[in-house]
Design a protein around this motif. Structure first.
Motif, mmCIF file in Angstrom:
data_model
loop_
_atom_site.group_PDB
_atom_site.id
_atom_site.type_symbol
_atom_site.label_atom_id
_atom_site.label_comp_id
_atom_site.label_asym_id
_atom_site.label_seq_id
_atom_site.Cartn_x
_atom_site.Cartn_y
_atom_site.Cartn_z
ATOM 1 N N VAL A 42 -16.888 6.744 -12.515
ATOM 2 C CA VAL A 42 -17.592 5.465 -12.668
ATOM 3 C C VAL A 42 -18.270 5.449 -14.029
ATOM 4 C CG1 VAL A 42 -19.397 3.985 -11.690
ATOM 5 C CG2 VAL A 42 -17.944 5.356 -10.191
ATOM 6 N N GLN A 43 -18.296 4.279 -14.663
ATOM 7 C CA GLN A 43 -18.912 4.119 -15.973
ATOM 8 C C GLN A 43 -20.224 3.355 -15.847
ATOM 9 O OE1 GLN A 43 -18.808 5.059 -18.969
ATOM 10 N NE2 GLN A 43 -16.840 6.111 -19.210
ATOM 11 N N GLY A 44 -20.942 3.266 -16.948
ATOM 12 C CA GLY A 44 -22.202 2.534 -16.937
ATOM 13 C C GLY A 44 -22.632 2.194 -18.340
ATOM 14 N N ALA A 45 -23.670 1.380 -18.438
ATOM 15 C CA ALA A 45 -24.241 1.003 -19.730
ATOM 16 C C ALA A 45 -25.703 0.655 -19.523
ATOM 17 C CB ALA A 45 -23.482 -0.173 -20.347
ATOM 18 N N LEU A 46 -26.480 0.798 -20.583
ATOM 19 C CA LEU A 46 -27.920 0.505 -20.523
ATOM 20 C C LEU A 46 -28.341 -0.118 -21.840
ATOM 21 C CD1 LEU A 46 -30.757 2.792 -19.207
ATOM 22 C CD2 LEU A 46 -30.926 1.818 -21.505
ATOM 23 N N ILE A 47 -29.221 -1.098 -21.744
ATOM 24 C CA ILE A 47 -29.800 -1.701 -22.941
ATOM 25 C C ILE A 47 -31.271 -1.943 -22.674
ATOM 26 C CG2 ILE A 47 -29.254 -4.079 -22.263
ATOM 27 C CD1 ILE A 47 -28.710 -4.691 -25.183
ATOM 28 N N ALA A 48 -32.109 -1.673 -23.680
ATOM 29 C CA ALA A 48 -33.546 -1.904 -23.546
ATOM 30 C C ALA A 48 -34.049 -2.566 -24.815
ATOM 31 C CB ALA A 48 -34.289 -0.590 -23.302
ATOM 32 N N ASP B 190 -19.110 -4.438 -9.499
ATOM 33 C CA ASP B 190 -20.138 -4.339 -10.536
ATOM 34 C C ASP B 190 -21.504 -4.277 -9.872
ATOM 35 O OD1 ASP B 190 -18.525 -5.177 -13.176
ATOM 36 O OD2 ASP B 190 -17.940 -6.529 -11.546
ATOM 37 N N ALA B 191 -22.355 -3.402 -10.380
ATOM 38 C CA ALA B 191 -23.731 -3.300 -9.891
ATOM 39 C C ALA B 191 -24.664 -3.450 -11.088
ATOM 40 C CB ALA B 191 -23.961 -1.962 -9.201
ATOM 41 N N TRP B 192 -25.644 -4.356 -10.970
ATOM 42 C CA TRP B 192 -26.547 -4.665 -12.076
ATOM 43 C C TRP B 192 -27.999 -4.520 -11.628
ATOM 44 C CZ3 TRP B 192 -24.189 -6.777 -16.605
ATOM 45 C CH2 TRP B 192 -22.884 -7.255 -16.456
ATOM 46 N N PHE B 193 -28.846 -4.187 -12.585
ATOM 47 C CA PHE B 193 -30.279 -4.405 -12.393
ATOM 48 C C PHE B 193 -30.929 -4.672 -13.742
ATOM 49 C CE2 PHE B 193 -34.786 -3.210 -11.985
ATOM 50 C CZ PHE B 193 -35.128 -4.157 -11.026
ATOM 51 N N PHE B 194 -31.708 -5.756 -13.768
ATOM 52 C CA PHE B 194 -32.517 -6.114 -14.919
ATOM 53 C C PHE B 194 -33.969 -6.124 -14.477
ATOM 54 C CE2 PHE B 194 -28.379 -8.003 -15.576
ATOM 55 C CZ PHE B 194 -28.098 -7.724 -16.903
ATOM 56 N N TRP C 124 -25.899 -1.641 -16.107
ATOM 57 C CA TRP C 124 -24.667 -2.016 -15.412
ATOM 58 C C TRP C 124 -23.942 -0.750 -14.998
ATOM 59 C CZ3 TRP C 124 -19.750 -0.479 -16.982
ATOM 60 C CH2 TRP C 124 -18.692 -0.989 -16.213
ATOM 61 N N ILE C 125 -23.379 -0.765 -13.793
ATOM 62 C CA ILE C 125 -22.555 0.337 -13.284
ATOM 63 C C ILE C 125 -21.249 -0.263 -12.756
ATOM 64 C CG2 ILE C 125 -22.384 2.250 -11.659
ATOM 65 C CD1 ILE C 125 -24.638 2.665 -13.617
ATOM 66 N N ASP D 100 -11.445 0.097 -14.562
ATOM 67 C CA ASP D 100 -10.232 -0.526 -14.026
ATOM 68 C C ASP D 100 -10.533 -1.618 -13.003
ATOM 69 O OD1 ASP D 100 -11.147 0.942 -11.888
ATOM 70 O OD2 ASP D 100 -9.406 2.276 -11.773
ATOM 71 N N PHE D 101 -11.814 -2.008 -12.874
ATOM 72 C CA PHE D 101 -12.259 -3.097 -12.003
ATOM 73 C C PHE D 101 -12.068 -2.798 -10.516
ATOM 74 C CE2 PHE D 101 -11.691 -5.124 -16.073
ATOM 75 C CZ PHE D 101 -12.771 -5.990 -16.159
ATOM 76 N N LYS D 102 -11.828 -1.554 -10.169
ATOM 77 C CA LYS D 102 -11.775 -1.206 -8.760
ATOM 78 C C LYS D 102 -13.192 -1.122 -8.197
ATOM 79 C CE LYS D 102 -7.407 1.347 -8.984
ATOM 80 N NZ LYS D 102 -6.740 2.672 -8.790
ATOM 81 N N PRO D 103 -13.366 -1.271 -6.883
ATOM 82 C CA PRO D 103 -14.707 -1.154 -6.308
ATOM 83 C C PRO D 103 -15.342 0.200 -6.593
ATOM 84 C CG PRO D 103 -13.191 -2.141 -4.734
ATOM 85 C CD PRO D 103 -12.359 -1.655 -5.881
ATOM 86 N N ILE D 104 -16.653 0.191 -6.784
ATOM 87 C CA ILE D 104 -17.376 1.451 -6.998
ATOM 88 C C ILE D 104 -17.327 2.274 -5.716
ATOM 89 C CG2 ILE D 104 -19.611 2.481 -7.561
ATOM 90 C CD1 ILE D 104 -20.285 -0.229 -8.961
ATOM 91 N N ALA D 105 -17.788 1.687 -4.651
ATOM 92 C CA ALA D 105 -17.800 2.305 -3.322
ATOM 93 C C ALA D 105 -18.401 1.274 -2.380
ATOM 94 C CB ALA D 105 -18.629 3.591 -3.302
ATOM 95 N N HIS D 106 -18.191 1.473 -1.086
ATOM 96 C CA HIS D 106 -18.777 0.553 -0.116
ATOM 97 C C HIS D 106 -20.306 0.591 -0.213
ATOM 98 C CE1 HIS D 106 -19.379 -1.808 3.467
ATOM 99 N NE2 HIS D 106 -20.164 -0.864 3.962
ATOM 100 N N ASP D 107 -20.900 -0.580 -0.227
ATOM 101 C CA ASP D 107 -22.353 -0.717 -0.231
ATOM 102 C C ASP D 107 -22.984 -0.240 -1.540
ATOM 103 O OD1 ASP D 107 -24.397 -1.862 1.227
ATOM 104 O OD2 ASP D 107 -25.164 0.055 1.925
#
Length: 853
Positions: free
Chosen positions: A512-518, A745-749, A760-761, A765-772
């Motif tokens: 799984v990939q991710g990114a952060l910006i502040a 996609d999972a986000w928190f701002f 962002w997590i 390949d746009f596949k689901p991260i995991a259930h829930d």
């Protein structure tokens, strides 16, 4: 006889005339050759005196740290008086021992080199002086020919007539190629030793001074024994020339050399995703030539303390998520000699290129030998013939030497057999991933890295013991020799006799990939930015370049449009099954959990991220109203003009959403991205400067009252909603989670008055991260880790209240006015003119306030 004399005199006269003619012809030809060679030389020496080679452009963080360089030739210029005397002497000793006494050409050196070459039958020595090398490198060229040597010698004399010795040496030390892509002493000191020239020791200076003879072959990275032999030659030369005492020379010969990692890039070192963003900007606006050759100085907004926190938070969060998703298996297997290599020296770091088995630095091969014991020594006066060592003195010093040796051996045996003290833990960095080999696989897993063994964190040990490989051979399990990437942390009191010990935790590179910006919402300064888990494996910047479905993180924009149109936090909407007729058919949105709560205030609806209410708001206001609000707040990506926009079907970037949401803590002012504060050319001329004039207001796409009310509703998301974990920050904060369809996609701002951070997590390949795998489950923990450290030392404060806000006490669940004593009631902000009639009734003891705090 007389006739013979006449013939002889005539012959002599003819010979003399011929000789004079030959001399005259030779002089004429020599003059013409001199003029021909001179015509090829520059008429002026400005190219030397105004020396401007290709120079690296440098990028600096806000706190002054150099975080990246761009160059064709890695070169940093230093004035000669900034180069230590030891370094200058080392190069003089290595390249031109008579530098300060010759006039550009060392004729004695030329004769000595010719004789040595003649005896060897091949070229074993060169006669070029440092001045000739300056002439060759800067003006004459590198072709091998007699004419080039003549021009080089002529130009060397001319340079010597115009410049002082130290000026010539300074040009040479800034220009000479020393391998590893490094031109000049400053670049080489960093490339090999990670130091500035002023910090080089005698041994390190001698190592660098030995490189010009064969910078492509005899570097310590490629051929350490050969480089060390050259180093010792330079040290001996320095001793012979009186630059070093014998004691200092011996110390230099024995000094351990600690080299930087040979795999370390000489370009971007820190914040690579951010530095690449800067590179793109400079290249697009000024061109690659300016960037790579002209020595630009780029001063940025990046805060390196917070940047390091951001990188560690994202990496740690993704690795934690990977552990929850399951152990992915070993990254390799070693046996025999290769396994023994991994299990010697210090723990091996595991980076983008994996790990190195043959590494002199981690093998401890470059350390000093054991200190020699102090042994009394007898002295013989060799200035007086006949002096000898008396037998009593000889017996004494021999006995003392044997005693010292026995004491040293006993001490070594005791050190090997003694139990290490509690503090004697291997030196490891908790933020670095290391390669460790399994040395025992049951009933407990034991790992080793370098010469140390480690226990495994119990939760990870359980994963290792139950893991089965999905690849052939079927059902293969963890075995001795398997290599795992791990990190270490101290487990206090869990070792023998209650001593602390190091525990290993799995650090498999996550799928799984991710990114952060502040950023700072007060001025738009980008403070931290991470575009992925590992820049070495993927340079795609997910913070700026990835367009991903935004999910419920779009809702603050929708609620801002609603507040702008007169709705309040206490406006009631029904969470109920609902269908919408659209131009493309019937659309029926549903909530994350398919349950419906009935009448809700807008404050509760955004806190619990109710989809049906967002859809009703967009249907009521129209899609264009939401699109218009988002455009005013800086969102530039394409937006679907469909009712489904209410559920966040737009594909947006982390950066544009973060800056758009920053409008709320900024009091309604537009927050424009700012990465560069100043851009200078090599001469210090300002090309760009982006300091906001004091007192100049920014554009205001939202009223301060609307921005404050939406901020208050986003505080509700933290207080009672989907981001309750963010309350652990322990200070006023607002935020919004987001999760796209099928958990792709999972986000928190989230933000405080001083700092906004977005995470962002997801999978590339746009596949689901995991259930829930919701934003609150996987993105918010990364945000919390970052914000705790980034705000360390910053006093907690609440968001300032604009003058146009009235507060009335209300029941936030039912939207009704409430008396002060009612349990669960709170002061709710309203814009002037939007207070519902029921809140004006004195029967409820409503209170109003224009407080500015």
């Amino acid at each position: 006889m007389t006739s013979f004399r006449r013939v002889a005199r005539a012959a002599v006269r003819v010979a003399l005339v011929a000789a004079v003619g030959a001399v005259a012809l030779g002089c004429a030809l020599g003059y013409r050759m001199y003029r021909a060679f001179e015509s090829d030389l520059p008429a002026r020496l400005d190219v030397v005196t105004d020396y401007r080679p290709l120079r690296a452009s440098q990028v600096f963080s806000a706190d002054g740290e150099m975080i990246g360089q761009f160059y064709v030739e890695k070169r940093v210029l230093l004035p000669v008086d900034a180069i230590p005397l030891t370094v200058r002497r080392a190069f003089v000793a290595a390249e031109d021992a008579r530098f300060y006494s010759h006039g550009g050409i060392d004729y004695l050196g030329v004769l000595r080199a010719a004789w040595a070459n003649l005896r060897a039958g091949r070229v074993v020595q060169g006669g070029s002086t440092i001045t000739q090398q300056v002439a060759k490198l800067l003006l004459v060229g590198r072709e091998r020919s007699l004419s080039r040597k003549v021009r080089e010698a002529m130009l060397a004399h001319r340079i010597e007539a115009r410049l002082g010795k130290d000026q010539i040496l300074g040009i040479y030390l800034n220009h000479v190629y020393l391998g590893q892509g490094a031109y000049g002493i400053a670049a080489a000191a960093g490339a090999y030793f990670g130091k500035e020239p002023k910090d080089l020791s005698v041994a390190e200076a001698a190592m660098l001074a030995g490189l010009p003879k064969a910078p492509g072959r005899a570097t310590p990275f490629r051929d350490f024994p050969r480089a060390q032999a050259r180093q010792r030659y330079v040290i001996d030369q320095m001793r012979n020339l009186g630059f070093l005492s014998e004691a200092d020379a011996e110390t230099a010969r024995r000094e351990a050399l600690v080299l930087v990692s040979r795999g370390r890039s000489l370009t971007n070192v820190a914040a690579p995703y951010f530095v690449e963003t800067i590179r793109r900007y400079i290249a697009d606006n000024y061109g690659d030539e300016e960037l790579l050759e002209r020595g630009l100085r780029v001063y940025t907004t990046l805060d390196m303390r917070r940047q390091r926190v951001a990188e560690a938070a994202l990496r740690g969060g993704l690795e934690d998520l990977q552990r929850r998703l399951g152990f992915a298996g070993p990254v390799g297997h070693l046996d025999g000699a290769e396994l023994r290599k991994l299990l010697r020296g210090r723990p091996r770091p595991f980076g983008p290129a994996g790990y190195q088995l043959d590494d002199a630095e981690t093998d401890d091969q470059l350390l000093l030998p054991e200190p020699r014991p102090a042994i009394p020594m007898a002295t013989i006066d060799a200035t007086q013939p006949g002096n000898h060592l008396p037998e009593p003195m000889a017996k004494y010093v021999v006995g003392e030497a044997r005693a010292a040796r026995r004491a040293a051996e006993a001490e070594a045996r005791a050190a090997r057999s003694a139990t290490k003290p509690a503090a004697a833990l291997p030196a490891v960095d908790p933020d670095t991933t290391y390669a460790a080999a399994v040395v025992a696989a049951g009933p407990h897993v034991v790992l080793a890295s370098g010469a140390s063994t480690f226990a495994v964190d119990p939760a990870d040990e359980a994963r290792l013991l139950t893991w089965q490989s999905p690849e052939p051979p079927a059902h293969a399990r963890i075995a001795a020799g398997d290599v795992l990437p791990v990190r270490f942390h101290i487990d206090p009191g869990a070792g023998p006799r209650g001593r602390p010990r190091l525990l290993a935790t799995l650090a498999n590179a996550p799928a799984v990939q991710g990114a952060l910006i502040a950023l700072d919402p007060r001025d738009g300064h980008l403070l931290s930015m991470v575009g992925g888990y590992d820049y070495g494996k993927s340079q795609f910047n997910r913070a700026f370049q990835a367009h991903r479905q935004i999910g419920s993180a779009i809702k603050p924009f929708i609620y801002a449009a609603a507040v702008d149109r007169g709705m309040t936090e206490m406006t009631i909407k029904y969470d109920a099954p609902v269908k919408f007729k659209t131009a493309s058919g019937v659309w029926a949105p549903h909530n994350y959990k398919r349950e419906y709560l009935g009448p809700l205030t807008l404050r509760t609806a955004i806190a619990k991220s109710i989809n049906t209410v967002s859809a009703q708001l967009v249907a009521e206001m129209g899609v264009d109203a939401v699109v218009d609000t988002m455009r005013r707040l800086g969102v530039r990506s394409p937006l679907p003009h469909a009712l489904s926009l209410a559920l966040g079907t737009a594909d947006l970037t982390l950066q544009e959403v973060a800056y758009g949401l920053a409008t709320f803590p900024a009091g309604g002012e537009l927050v424009t991205p700012l990465f560069i504060t100043r851009l200078l050319d090599a001469d210090g001329r300002v090309l760009e400067e982006h300091a906001a004039p004091p007192g100049k207001p920014r554009p205001r796409p939202l009223s301060a009252e609307t921005a404050y009310i939406v901020t208050d509703m986003m505080k509700g998301v933290v207080e009672i909603g989907t981001a309750k974990k963010a309350r652990e920050l322990g200070r006023p904060a607002g935020g919004k989670t987001g999760t796209s369809t099928n958990y792709r996609d999972a986000w928190f701002f989230g933000f405080t008055p001083e700092l906004l951070c977005g995470v962002w997590i997801g999978r590339d390949d746009f596949k689901p991260i995991a259930h829930d795998a919701t934003g609150g489950q996987v993105a918010l923990p990364v945000w919390l880790t970052y914000m705790r450290e980034a705000l360390r030392g910053v006093p907690a404060r609440d968001f300032p209240v604009p003058p146009g806000i009235l507060f009335a006490r209300a029941d936030p669940e039912r939207g009704l006015a409430a008396p002060p004593a009612q349990k669960g009631s709170r002061l709710v902000p309203f814009k002037r003119g939007t207070l519902p009639p029921a809140f004006k009734s004195a029967a409820y003891g409503a209170r109003f306030s224009d407080a500015e705090f």
